[in-house]
Enzyme design. Structure first.
Site, PDB file in Angstrom:
ATOM      1  N   SER A 105      45.448   9.612  75.060  1.00 39.32           N
ATOM      2  CA  SER A 105      45.697  10.899  75.384  1.00 39.32           C
ATOM      3  C   SER A 105      47.068  11.194  74.372  1.00 39.32           C
ATOM      4  CB  SER A 105      46.046  11.277  76.603  1.00 39.32           C
ATOM      5  OG  SER A 105      47.124  10.333  77.256  1.00 39.32           O
ATOM      6  N   HIS A 108      38.408  11.822  74.538  1.00 39.05           N
ATOM      7  CA  HIS A 108      39.431  12.246  75.275  1.00 39.05           C
ATOM      8  C   HIS A 108      38.791  12.825  76.737  1.00 39.05           C
ATOM      9  CE1 HIS A 108      43.474  13.987  76.255  1.00 39.05           C
ATOM     10  NE2 HIS A 108      43.515  13.091  76.763  1.00 39.05           N
ATOM     11  N   ASN A 151      46.921  19.199  75.405  1.00 34.69           N
ATOM     12  CA  ASN A 151      48.260  18.679  75.599  1.00 34.69           C
ATOM     13  C   ASN A 151      49.329  19.422  74.802  1.00 34.69           C
ATOM     14  OD1 ASN A 151      47.806  17.084  78.026  1.00 34.69           O
ATOM     15  ND2 ASN A 151      47.498  15.386  77.022  1.00 34.69           N
TER      16      ASN A 151
END
Ligand code: NAI
Length: 524
Positions: free
Chosen positions: A134, A155, A205
């Site tokens: 990640s 991912h 993210n």
């Protein structure tokens, strides 16, 4: 007989779908990936460096399948078949015949590189290698590989069986054909894949950082209590407010991701971690898992993030002159609410701001400036992204607003259909500044070739359950008749004077084009 590239590609896609899949790392993610692959009909070998861990993971999956069957979510035969497709292997060599490896081992560059080297010596030259990392760069992971073109990121999000998104991440040397195959494969596993370029935080993210960061910045400025900020963002359609969400994720984990993205971006202020969160981490107030974060989770501590009780608001006093200012969906909504309340009003579609004039006072949709900067009897209110009645909406009055206007402004907001929640006079309030920053980050990601606009929208809706994608918000923002997000960020930048609210070149360009399209006379 010759074959076309498309035919070769199609053959490889089929090959991947029927290949045996080796999942390395039988922890929380690896087990989930094995489950999803097996349920999609693939044969899976599950390996873990810790002795017995793969077998234990398989036993846990057997229990998961039993629960799914008991709840009627999976036919018993399908569960038995899926489980039978999963082998726990004690040696990597037992899976040398696999056509795809997905690694989900410890998040360390050196350990993952070592594993990739071992795998390359073991599997066939056309075996595809995928990493569930990640935070590590796919380009960096591939550095010492003999065939770096066969490595991509795959991912998944936690919990893997429930989260629909897979980011397919390409490094500098990844073969686009391999990325395409993995993209197709993720689709056949029931996931929605999006392509991403390997950059810090990939898509989700990275773009999600401001959701936490803006609330943490507001808390640092004592703008409002966590429950007030959470209530405002829930009213905008987010399933959880940032404070309750950080408490759920765990402040240690959330802080570590923020710090990793910050460091990976050479300490760009836009990603700077917060002292507020640092203090929680240092004090062991990690959220739900330790019983205390922003909220108290001790037994009997009550609902942690209940919306603050609505103020007991009276009808606003009669006004001599009411004017709905601005144009767009928000101005229409204000007019309709006044009509429903039996109040007469005029309109001023040419107004430079959107909101309501009440005699000499004004209630303005935030443009990123403080009410005090605007001066006098001004109150600013937050961006209402949803048009249901009775939703929480932040507002603030200027420091020199009269007592009367400070009392009247929330009554008008209430009459217009909101539950007003007062904040300290902070530029951009809560929803407007948070969503502007999410849009900005998404625009920058697209500008830098990390993903497409559609990819960003899909990723944020499926990876973190946002009610809309950043580019969908951008359209809504314009429909509402709100000041451009670039202008809002410029106002925040002027207020704070730092790098944090730097407008993405892509958003700037869109703002120019939009300004020219909506007012052709501004053409130079
Ligand atoms: P975990 O700690 O639950 O599982 C990791 C497993 O890998 C452990 O069972 C460990 O024994 C095994 N392992 C460690 N080194 C190994 C090696 N050299 N060879 C074989 N097995 C080895 O970790 P988790 O949470 O499943 O994370 C795994 C990967 O997935 C990491 O790269 C992480 O960044 C990534 N990830 C994690 C997410 C999460 O929410 N936990 C979300 C998305 C990605």
């Amino acid at each position: 007989m010759s074959t076309t590239g498309a035919e070769q590609g199609a053959r490889r896609d089929t090959a991947l779908r029927s290949a045996r899949v080796l999942v390395v790392g039988a922890g929380i993610m690896g087990a989930g990936i094995a489950q999803v692959a097996a349920q999609a009909g693939q044969r899976v070998a599950l390996f873990d460096a810790r002795e017995g861990a793969a077998l234990q993971a398989r036993d846990r999956l057997a229990a998961t399948f039993d629960t799914l069957v008991a709840k009627g979510r999976l036919p018993a035969a399908a569960a038995a078949e899926a489980l039978a497709r999963i082998d726990a292997v004690e040696q990597l060599e037992q899976a040398a015949d696999c056509g795809l490896v997905v690694e989900a081992i410890v998040e360390r560059l050196d350990v993952k590189r070592e594993l990739l080297a071992r795998l390359e010596a073991l599997v066939a030259p056309d075996c595809v290698l995928a990493s569930n990392t990640s935070s590590l760069s796919i380009t960096a992971l591939a550095r010492d590989m003999r065939h770096p073109e066969r490595l991509v990121g795959m991912h998944f999000f936690n919990p893997v069986p429930l989260m629909k998104l897979v980011e397919v991440v390409s490094g500098l040397r990844s073969d686009p054909a391999v990325a395409r195959q993995v993209f197709e494969l993720a689709g056949s596993w029931g996931k929605t894949a999006v392509h991403a370029r390997s950059t810090p935080g990939f898509i989700v993210n990275r773009i999600a950082r401001p959701y936490y960061a803006e609330t943490l910045a507001l808390l640092q400025e004592q703008a409002a209590a966590p429950e007030t900020l959470d209530a405002c963002l829930r009213a905008a359609g987010f399933r959880m407010g940032p404070c309750e969400l950080m408490d759920l994720i765990g402040h240690d984990t959330n802080f570590a991701v923020t710090q990793a993205v910050y460091e990976a971006n050479f300490f760009d202020k836009r990603f700077q971690p917060s002292l507020v969160q640092r203090e929680l981490v240092d004090g062991g107030l990690l959220g739900r898992k330790t019983g205390r974060g922003f909220y108290d989770y001790a037994d009997g501590a009550g609902q942690p993030s209940a919306c603050p009780a609505p103020a007991d608001l009276l009808e606003p006093d009669a006004a001599t002159r009411l004017v709905v200012a601005g144009r767009g969906a928000l101005a229409d909504r204000l007019g309709a609410a006044l009509c429903a309340a039996g109040r007469e009003y005029e309109v001023d579609p040419q107004s430079a701001w959107c909101g309501l004039r009440v005699d000499g006072a004004s209630l303005r949709l935030s443009d990123g400036r403080c009410a005090t900067e605007l001066g006098g009897d001004v109150a600013v209110f937050d961006l209402p992204l949803r048009d249901d009645n009775g939703l929480a909406l932040a507002w603030a009055a200027g420091a020199d607003a009269s007592e009367t206007w400070q009392q009247q402004a929330p009554r008008w907001l209430h009459l217009l259909g909101w539950q007003p929640l007062r904040l300290r006079d902070i530029p951009g309030l809560v929803v407007a500044r948070t969503v502007a920053m999410l849009i900005n980050e998404a625009a920058d990601a697209v500008h830098q070739g990390v993903c497409s606009a559609d990819g960003a929208d899909h990723a944020m809706k499926l990876g973190v359950n946002y009610p809309a994608g950043p580019f969908e918000w951008l359209s809504l923002w314009h429909q509402l008749g709100a000041p451009d997000p670039a202008a809002m960020l410029d106002a925040l930048d002027a207020h704070y004077r730092g790098e944090r609210y730097r407008v993405s070149p892509a958003l700037r360009e869109q703002a120019w084009l939009r300004r020219r399209a909506t007012s052709p006379e501004t053409r130079a």
